[in-house]
Design a protein around this motif. Structure first.
Motif, mmCIF file in Angstrom:
data_model
loop_
_atom_site.group_PDB
_atom_site.id
_atom_site.type_symbol
_atom_site.label_atom_id
_atom_site.label_comp_id
_atom_site.label_asym_id
_atom_site.label_seq_id
_atom_site.Cartn_x
_atom_site.Cartn_y
_atom_site.Cartn_z
ATOM 1 N N ASN A 186 16.821 -16.555 -1.645
ATOM 2 C CA ASN A 186 16.651 -15.101 -1.446
ATOM 3 C C ASN A 186 16.561 -14.597 0.133
ATOM 4 O O ASN A 186 17.032 -13.607 0.555
ATOM 5 C CB ASN A 186 15.517 -14.711 -2.287
ATOM 6 N N LYS A 187 15.644 -15.592 0.705
ATOM 7 C CA LYS A 187 15.910 -15.290 2.254
ATOM 8 C C LYS A 187 17.352 -15.265 2.881
ATOM 9 O O LYS A 187 17.510 -14.384 3.802
ATOM 10 C CB LYS A 187 15.007 -16.322 2.994
ATOM 11 N N TRP A 188 18.132 -15.997 2.487
ATOM 12 C CA TRP A 188 19.468 -16.070 2.906
ATOM 13 C C TRP A 188 20.167 -14.907 2.479
ATOM 14 O O TRP A 188 20.937 -14.044 3.226
ATOM 15 C CB TRP A 188 20.146 -17.414 1.985
ATOM 16 N N LEU A 189 19.972 -14.336 1.149
ATOM 17 C CA LEU A 189 20.648 -13.195 0.805
ATOM 18 C C LEU A 189 20.179 -11.945 1.867
ATOM 19 O O LEU A 189 20.998 -11.295 2.303
ATOM 20 C CB LEU A 189 20.272 -12.683 -0.418
ATOM 21 N N ALA A 190 19.051 -11.842 2.246
ATOM 22 C CA ALA A 190 18.457 -10.776 2.837
ATOM 23 C C ALA A 190 19.093 -10.961 4.201
ATOM 24 O O ALA A 190 19.416 -10.055 4.978
ATOM 25 C CB ALA A 190 16.807 -10.629 2.793
ATOM 26 N N ASN A 191 18.823 -12.058 4.950
ATOM 27 C CA ASN A 191 19.380 -12.316 6.269
ATOM 28 C C ASN A 191 20.701 -12.163 6.505
ATOM 29 O O ASN A 191 21.325 -11.582 7.394
ATOM 30 C CB ASN A 191 18.835 -13.682 6.620
ATOM 31 N N THR A 192 21.468 -12.558 5.379
ATOM 32 C CA THR A 192 22.842 -12.300 5.497
ATOM 33 C C THR A 192 23.513 -10.755 5.450
ATOM 34 O O THR A 192 24.262 -10.130 6.445
ATOM 35 C CB THR A 192 23.725 -13.007 4.388
ATOM 36 N N ALA A 193 22.763 -10.110 4.557
ATOM 37 C CA ALA A 193 23.124 -8.559 4.562
ATOM 38 C C ALA A 193 22.652 -8.020 5.869
ATOM 39 O O ALA A 193 23.343 -7.182 6.274
ATOM 40 C CB ALA A 193 22.045 -7.891 3.298
ATOM 41 N N HIS A 194 21.328 -8.275 6.329
ATOM 42 C CA HIS A 194 21.253 -7.661 7.658
ATOM 43 C C HIS A 194 22.239 -8.116 9.007
ATOM 44 O O HIS A 194 22.481 -7.337 9.806
ATOM 45 C CB HIS A 194 19.603 -8.400 8.019
ATOM 46 N N GLU A 195 22.840 -9.261 8.848
ATOM 47 C CA GLU A 195 23.882 -9.763 9.863
ATOM 48 C C GLU A 195 25.014 -8.894 9.620
ATOM 49 O O GLU A 195 25.571 -8.819 10.590
ATOM 50 C CB GLU A 195 23.988 -11.334 9.761
ATOM 51 N N LEU A 196 25.256 -8.535 8.509
ATOM 52 C CA LEU A 196 26.527 -7.574 8.064
ATOM 53 C C LEU A 196 26.150 -6.151 8.315
ATOM 54 O O LEU A 196 26.914 -5.189 8.470
ATOM 55 C CB LEU A 196 26.902 -7.784 6.984
ATOM 56 N N GLY A 197 25.019 -5.720 8.621
ATOM 57 C CA GLY A 197 24.584 -4.440 9.129
ATOM 58 C C GLY A 197 23.990 -3.647 7.951
ATOM 59 O O GLY A 197 23.797 -2.446 8.061
ATOM 60 N N ALA A 198 23.630 -4.240 6.624
ATOM 61 C CA ALA A 198 23.220 -3.621 5.571
ATOM 62 C C ALA A 198 21.687 -3.908 5.183
ATOM 63 O O ALA A 198 21.234 -4.971 5.482
ATOM 64 C CB ALA A 198 24.239 -4.017 4.291
ATOM 65 N N ALA A 199 20.927 -3.129 4.665
ATOM 66 C CA ALA A 199 19.720 -3.355 4.247
ATOM 67 C C ALA A 199 19.500 -4.296 2.828
ATOM 68 O O ALA A 199 20.942 -4.286 2.031
ATOM 69 C CB ALA A 199 18.823 -1.929 3.771
ATOM 70 N N MET A 200 18.628 -4.998 2.533
ATOM 71 C CA MET A 200 18.743 -5.705 1.238
ATOM 72 C C MET A 200 17.495 -5.319 0.509
ATOM 73 O O MET A 200 16.263 -5.440 0.658
ATOM 74 C CB MET A 200 18.853 -7.162 1.514
ATOM 75 N N GLY A 201 17.698 -5.022 -0.864
ATOM 76 C CA GLY A 201 16.380 -4.685 -1.712
ATOM 77 C C GLY A 201 16.241 -6.125 -2.586
ATOM 78 O O GLY A 201 17.222 -6.781 -3.080
ATOM 79 N N LEU A 202 15.136 -6.325 -2.954
ATOM 80 C CA LEU A 202 14.653 -7.347 -3.866
ATOM 81 C C LEU A 202 14.453 -6.788 -5.204
ATOM 82 O O LEU A 202 13.522 -5.673 -5.487
ATOM 83 C CB LEU A 202 13.178 -8.006 -3.330
ATOM 84 N N LYS A 203 15.111 -7.565 -6.004
ATOM 85 C CA LYS A 203 15.160 -6.999 -7.509
ATOM 86 C C LYS A 203 14.012 -7.844 -8.433
ATOM 87 O O LYS A 203 14.119 -9.213 -8.522
ATOM 88 C CB LYS A 203 16.590 -7.011 -7.934
ATOM 89 N N ASN A 204 13.039 -7.244 -8.859
ATOM 90 C CA ASN A 204 11.976 -7.810 -9.734
ATOM 91 C C ASN A 204 11.363 -8.846 -8.879
ATOM 92 O O ASN A 204 10.910 -8.670 -7.773
ATOM 93 C CB ASN A 204 12.494 -8.450 -11.064
#
Length: 260
Positions: A186-204
């Motif tokens: 999950n940390k990888w998902l958020a960090n990758t989104a940020h590297e691409l310039g996008a926000a990431m939401g945690l689902k449940n």
């Protein structure tokens, strides 16, 4: 077909986001933030058989500041039009399951599929617990997020990121190992989104909010939405910083003839 007619056939969600998040700069791009009082509308969770109707821009109420759409089903033209109209666009995709109807389904080797998901035909949990399998999965998810950024998505809703808390997915793994592997993914998902310039939401994934509060940008609590009747949708989108104590309130009642 007019907006009110469409609203009678497609369930949408109108909620209030209750958080002020800091503006972050990633690769020269401003990552989308969700200030206190910001409203959102969800047309990503479309009833089966009605996905094409969900892509009609007439569904979007003009005062909604954020709009949640499906990453694959929503054309670039719709995303561009929403952004031009002043909406922040969140794009939904499943980060923890294989869906046999998605256009990139052929990229998933069979050995990365863990177990069928209960009540969801054509969908399997993904094996994020095996290092080599996870590398394959991350490659596919990276491509999905790249596609989203190319289409104009400003944030992502990554679904099914709580396999460790689901016995049908965890199977014979111990809870501590499952929790740690899920947290890293999950940390990888958020960090990758940020590297691409996008926000990431945690689902449940309520059990990991405390560990992820400073990494994800907002939280979507699907259970809270679904515990109420179909026509009284309560808030299900929160900022991470206030997630543990924020109390929601009903903000809209939408008449819907199509069950969710």
């Amino acid at each position: 077909m007019g907006m009110m007619s469409l609203l009678r056939h497609v369930t949408t969600f109108t909620c209030v986001i209750a958080i002020v998040a800091a503006v972050a700069l990633v690769r020269g791009q401003q990552v989308a933030t969700f200030p206190a009082g910001m409203t959102w509308q969800n047309i990503a969770w479309c009833p089966s058989g009605h996905h094409s109707a969900c892509q009609n821009i007439d569904l979007v109420l003009p005062w909604q500041q954020a709009v949640d759409v499906d990453l694959f089903d929503t054309p670039t033209t719709i995303i561009s039009a929403l952004i031009s109209a002043g909406h922040t666009v969140i794009c939904y995709f499943s980060a923890g399951s294989y869906e046999d109807w998605r256009p990139d389904a052929s990229k998933f080797p069979k050995d990365v599929l863990r177990h069928r998901m209960d009540s969801w035909p054509g969908e399997w949990w993904l094996d994020i617990f095996n290092a080599s399998h996870r590398a394959v999965i991350e490659s596919i998810m990276f491509s999905r997020m790249q596609l989203g950024v190319q289409k104009g998505c400003q944030a992502f809703e990554a679904d099914n990121v709580d396999c460790y808390s689901n016995g049908n997915c965890l199977l014979n793994l111990d809870n501590a190992t499952g929790y740690a592997d899920q947290l890293n993914y999950n940390k990888w998902l958020a960090n990758t989104a940020h590297e691409l310039g996008a926000a990431m939401g945690l689902k449940n994934d309520l059990g990991q909010v405390g560990d992820l509060v400073d990494i994800f940008d907002f939280h979507i609590d699907e259970q809270q939405c679904q515990q109420y009747d179909r026509n009284a949708k309560r808030c299900c989108l929160f900022s991470m910083q206030t997630r543990r104590y924020f109390k929601s309130s009903i903000t809209a009642r939408l008449s819907a003839s199509v069950p969710i």
